[in-house]
Design an enzyme around this catalytic site. Sequence first.
Site, mmCIF file in Angstrom:
data_model
loop_
_atom_site.group_PDB
_atom_site.id
_atom_site.type_symbol
_atom_site.label_atom_id
_atom_site.label_comp_id
_atom_site.label_asym_id
_atom_site.label_seq_id
_atom_site.Cartn_x
_atom_site.Cartn_y
_atom_site.Cartn_z
ATOM 1 N N LYS A 146 0.711 -1.237 -0.048
ATOM 2 C CA LYS A 146 -0.078 0.063 0.001
ATOM 3 C C LYS A 146 0.827 1.404 -0.057
ATOM 4 O O LYS A 146 0.504 2.368 -0.524
ATOM 5 C CB LYS A 146 -0.884 0.010 1.359
ATOM 6 C CG LYS A 146 -1.651 -1.260 1.441
ATOM 7 C CD LYS A 146 -2.953 -1.207 0.318
ATOM 8 C CE LYS A 146 -3.863 -2.265 0.785
ATOM 9 N NZ LYS A 146 -3.453 -3.691 0.874
HETATM 10 C C1 LIG Z 1 -4.025 -5.033 0.528
HETATM 11 C C2 LIG Z 1 -3.091 -6.134 0.264
HETATM 12 C C3 LIG Z 1 -3.636 -7.056 -0.681
HETATM 13 C C4 LIG Z 1 -4.752 -7.025 -1.348
HETATM 14 O O1 LIG Z 1 -4.681 -5.822 -2.432
HETATM 15 P P1 LIG Z 1 -5.796 -5.549 -3.134
HETATM 16 O O2 LIG Z 1 -5.667 -4.235 -4.022
HETATM 17 O O3 LIG Z 1 -6.934 -5.017 -2.105
HETATM 18 O O4 LIG Z 1 -6.366 -6.673 -3.946
HETATM 19 C C5 LIG Z 1 -2.814 -8.018 -0.603
HETATM 20 N N1 LIG Z 1 -1.533 -8.398 0.249
HETATM 21 C C6 LIG Z 1 -1.463 -7.253 1.074
HETATM 22 C C7 LIG Z 1 -0.148 -7.348 2.062
HETATM 23 C C8 LIG Z 1 -2.272 -6.215 1.165
HETATM 24 O O5 LIG Z 1 -1.673 -5.118 2.181
#
Ligand SMILES: *Cc1c(COP(=O)(O)O)cnc(C)c1O
Length: 496
Positions: free
Chosen positions: A113
């Site tokens: 993120k």
């Molecule tokens: C948010 C997240 C995901 C999923 O990503 P999306 O964009 O919501 O599909 C997978 N792995 C981690 C570690 C995340 O923080």
Amino acid sequence: MKEILYKSTRSDGAPISASKAILKGLADDGGLFVPTEFPKFDRSFDEFAKESYQETAYDVLKLLLSDYSEEELKDCIAKAYDDKFDNDEIAPMVEADGAYYLELFHGRTIAFKDMALSILPYLMITAAKKNNDDKEIVILTATSGDTGKAALAGFADVPGTRIVVFYPKDGVSSIQKRQMITQKGDNTCVIGIEGNFDDAQTGVKKIFTDKDLAADLASNGYQFSSANSINIGRLVPQIVYYVYAYSKLVNENRIKAGDKINFVVPTGNFGNILSAYYAKQMGLPIDKLVCASNSNKVLYDFFRTGKYDRNREFILTSSPSMDILVSSNLERLIYHIAGDSASKDSSYMKDLVTSGKYSITEEMKDKLGDFSEGYASEDDTASAIRSLYDETGYVIDPHTAVARHVYKEYVEETGDKTPTVIVSTASPFKFETSVLKAIGLPTDADDLSLADELSKAANVAVPDAILSLKGADIRHKMICGKDEMKDEVLKFLGID
Ligand SMILES: *Cc1c(COP(=O)(O)O)cnc(C)c1O
């Protein structure tokens, strides 16, 4: 350069500029903003191969955020992708057991993120300036664990902004929770809710679409925006690392410019993988996008059957950031495969609200050929961590392990030998208990001692994001019911 505009997935009003779409977050009708067309990359992949992450970022962002000036974009990029990342490459790649792991966890909160949330605050305050908007921006965010901290880290003490984060009080890892409740910054507010991630996300969407509340806020000098992946300002920066990963393989002579590659993406809200789909629309040579789910396998079932059905038990897993039954960004894909039809999309989304399910047509299903799908049980996830560690010494987190399991199964089923990048979305240190358990080490110690254990096993230094938690004050203790979210927001803003 061609101006790219954005419209809602749910109605056909006049399209707006990228900066306005980023400021608003969600469209007034509850829909998500989508580009009205996809621009094509204007560099060859041999040229991209010579570029740094920051240069690649500019060459991607300029196409989709076309109302920002060169100076504005370069300034946002320079502020976002600097030494707060602990690796100069920003998104390095590691080869292990026949696949490439694209490590997206070198930012401040050690999960992917950070890739978008490091730049979103700058894109947003630049957007406010460009649009002569002097209202204070209030970021409302629902988190399954990683978005919350990354958004807090991005927006903390950014002038002209405040941020409120809601997390499911029993649905995040111990490190994730500690990261959030120790967040500094006078403009930050973190609240645990009695409910799961879907409750948090639904509550936030409700607050966003409350017209009376918006008016009330405006008269107090505030406006809401979103740092969730429903904001197009999250998706666009995520396209960059797909282009960068591809270019890196070209640069290292592992593929030739133009060759196709596959990406396997551990998926929850469908934001990360949708960015890859957008990259493909813009000309990135991708063959398959493999959508990897954990036991909450709504998306797996959707790709297999064309039927989306959220009516099922919500399972808490070792990959909590993927514990999601309503994948918000799938709405954008639905809109596109319905032939960019807002009326079809809104009717599906209405069905989703009223009955918790919808079925797409055969014609739409035929347009899903870019995707493949798989899922991993809890046992599969642990074995994927263990086997990779035993074979190579490389340690991955449970989310990435879901992708590794799905990749192995995909190759077994299809015999596909296309070079493949597995998107590695979190540092194993963020989910150390599950990781240590999987590799067969003891886990009965506090978080910070476990980090030392993992450091020894993985032969990787404990990241600063974990070290800095040592002795950090707990600043946010608030817990509320899922129906009290709006009241808590008003309280934080000092509005009665
Ligand atoms: C948010 C997240 C995901 C999923 O990503 P999306 O964009 O919501 O599909 C997978 N792995 C981690 C570690 C995340 O923080």
